[in-house]
Write a protein that holds these residues in place. Structure first.
Motif, short mmCIF file in Angstrom:
data_model
loop_
_atom_site.label_atom_id
_atom_site.label_comp_id
_atom_site.label_asym_id
_atom_site.label_seq_id
_atom_site.Cartn_x
_atom_site.Cartn_y
_atom_site.Cartn_z
N GLU A 200 0.83 -1.20 0.00
CA GLU A 200 0.00 0.00 0.00
C GLU A 200 0.86 1.25 0.00
OE1 GLU A 200 -3.01 -0.11 3.07
OE2 GLU A 200 -3.85 -1.85 2.02
N TYR B 143 -3.85 -0.45 -2.72
CA TYR B 143 -4.07 -1.53 -3.68
C TYR B 143 -5.23 -2.40 -3.24
CZ TYR B 143 -3.13 -5.47 -6.70
OH TYR B 143 -3.24 -6.48 -7.63
N GLU B 144 -6.11 -2.71 -4.18
CA GLU B 144 -7.22 -3.61 -3.87
C GLU B 144 -6.88 -4.99 -4.42
OE1 GLU B 144 -10.36 -3.78 -2.39
OE2 GLU B 144 -9.51 -2.04 -1.35
N PRO B 145 -6.79 -6.01 -3.59
CA PRO B 145 -6.57 -7.36 -4.12
C PRO B 145 -7.69 -7.70 -5.10
CG PRO B 145 -6.38 -7.35 -1.74
CD PRO B 145 -6.88 -6.00 -2.13
N TRP B 146 -7.34 -8.34 -6.22
CA TRP B 146 -8.37 -8.58 -7.24
C TRP B 146 -9.02 -9.94 -7.08
CZ3 TRP B 146 -7.60 -12.50 -10.96
CH2 TRP B 146 -6.34 -13.09 -10.93
N PHE B 147 -8.62 -10.68 -6.10
CA PHE B 147 -9.16 -12.03 -5.93
C PHE B 147 -9.18 -12.32 -4.44
CE2 PHE B 147 -9.30 -16.63 -6.14
CZ PHE B 147 -10.01 -16.88 -7.30
#
Lengths: 106, 249
Positions: free
Chosen positions: A43, A49-53
């Motif tokens: 971050e 950052y957004e985790p994508w999974f």
């Protein structure tokens, strides 16, 4: 006592000391995971950052795994491992024992 | 049951109980969803040949001599136990060891890729620790890069006629550390720092992981030495059959 036995005992003591001394030295430390520190670092570098999974299990149960259940699963993992090691080592030890006995008899 | 076996069972029970009270926290491995798809696929693609090589190697070894199964089981179980133990470190955070050194020393690095991945899948699905999308990257750092370095170090030490126990310790310890160096590099590649590029963020990530991991790597080295002493005492025929013990008697 054989040389190996001594080595094993000394080494075991060293391990136990190394593992538990930080607990007593750093009173009040959080002892969180180093990957949480990792996510914080991401971050910091990347800014929010957004985790994508999300982990599949968290999707299935709709939320984070409860801490107690997580410890259960970790425990399960270690016990599977310890079980296999103890079983195999037990067999090896017993076999050596028998072999030595036979040698003694002959 | 013989007296010794009884003692062993007791010991195992005590160990199991001890593990249950270990403080629980999330520790390393690259977290689920933290690598963008292209890196997930790339690391997966890099790991795949090693996995195939490893499974072929395992199949052939077991076919050639059935005895090696027990040692494969030991190496796998060792990774299972060791990687589930989260240990507090001097930095005030917890991390866990990899346990891949033992397998790499016994069989060479290839089969460890398979054994390590089994553990990683277990943790990714059941524990939300590591992840399915990052499985390739984590397999590469923990089950491929680390073991390869361990094996290399052990090989060099053997050539230099270093004391066996010392070489086992060095191999396992440095292999563990190397795993975290690779993890840092993988994260750095995916998250280059704005004002320093990949290297700058690699240093940052290493700064997070390395101090925590160093004492744990030493512990891992010692544990590997202990289990190796045990195997050398009680499982000589098996070790000889896979060619590990040629040099001793």
């Amino acid at each position: 006592m054989s040389k190996n036995k001594k080595t094993v005992i000394i080494l075991s003591v060293v391990i136990i000391l190394m593992a538990f001394v930080p607990l007593f030295l750093l009173k009040g430390a959080e002892f969180g995971g180093s990957d949480d520190a990792g996510s914080k670092m991401i971050e910091e570098i990347n800014g929010g950052y957004e985790p994508w999974f999300t982990p599949v299990l968290e999707t299935w149960i709709d939320g984070e795994l409860p801490g107690e259940v997580e410890s259960l699963l970790f425990c399960l993992q270690s016990s599977i491992g310890v079980g296999i090691i103890a079983f195999t080592m037990g067999r090896f030890v017993e076999r050596k024992h028998k072999e030595d006995e036979q040698k003694g008899a002959a | 049951m013989s007296k010794k076996q009884k003692k062993l069972v007791l010991f195992a029970t005590a160990m199991g109980l001890m593990l249950c009270i270990t403080p629980v926290a999330n520790a390393m491995h690259i977290m689920e969803g933290y690598l963008s798809p292209k890196y997930c696929i790339a690391w997966g693609a890099i790991s795949l040949p090693f996995l195939i090589m490893g499974s072929i190697f395992m199949k052939n070894t077991i076919k050639e001599n059935r005895r090696s199964i027990t040692l494969f089981a030991m190496a796998g179980a060792f990774i299972f136990v060791i990687s589930s133990l989260k240990i507090p470190s001097v930095t005030g955070s917890c991390s866990h060891m990899t346990g891949t050194g033992l397998g790499a020393l016994l069989f060479g690095p290839a089969p460890v890729a398979v054994l390590g991945m089994i553990v990683l899948i277990f943790q990714a699905i059941l524990l939300a620790h590591g992840g399915l999308t990052t499985l390739g990257a984590n397999t590469f750092s923990m089950a491929i890069a680390g073991p390869f370095l361990s094996y290399g170090i052990y090989y060099v030490c053997k050539k230099c006629n270093l004391n066996r126990k010392v070489s086992i310790f060095l191999a396992a310890c440095l292999g563990d550390l190397f795993t975290y160096c690779i993890t840092s590099m993988q994260l750095a590649l995916a998250y280059p720092s704005k004002d320093g590029g990949v290297m700058a963020s690699a240093v940052k990530f290493l700064g997070v992981f390395a101090p925590t991991q160093l004492p744990l790597a030493i512990i891992e080295g010692i544990i590997t030495v202990i289990i190796m002493i045990a195997l050398e005492t009680y499982a000589k025929p098996e070790l000889k059959s896979i060619g590990f013990l040629k040099e001793v008697n």
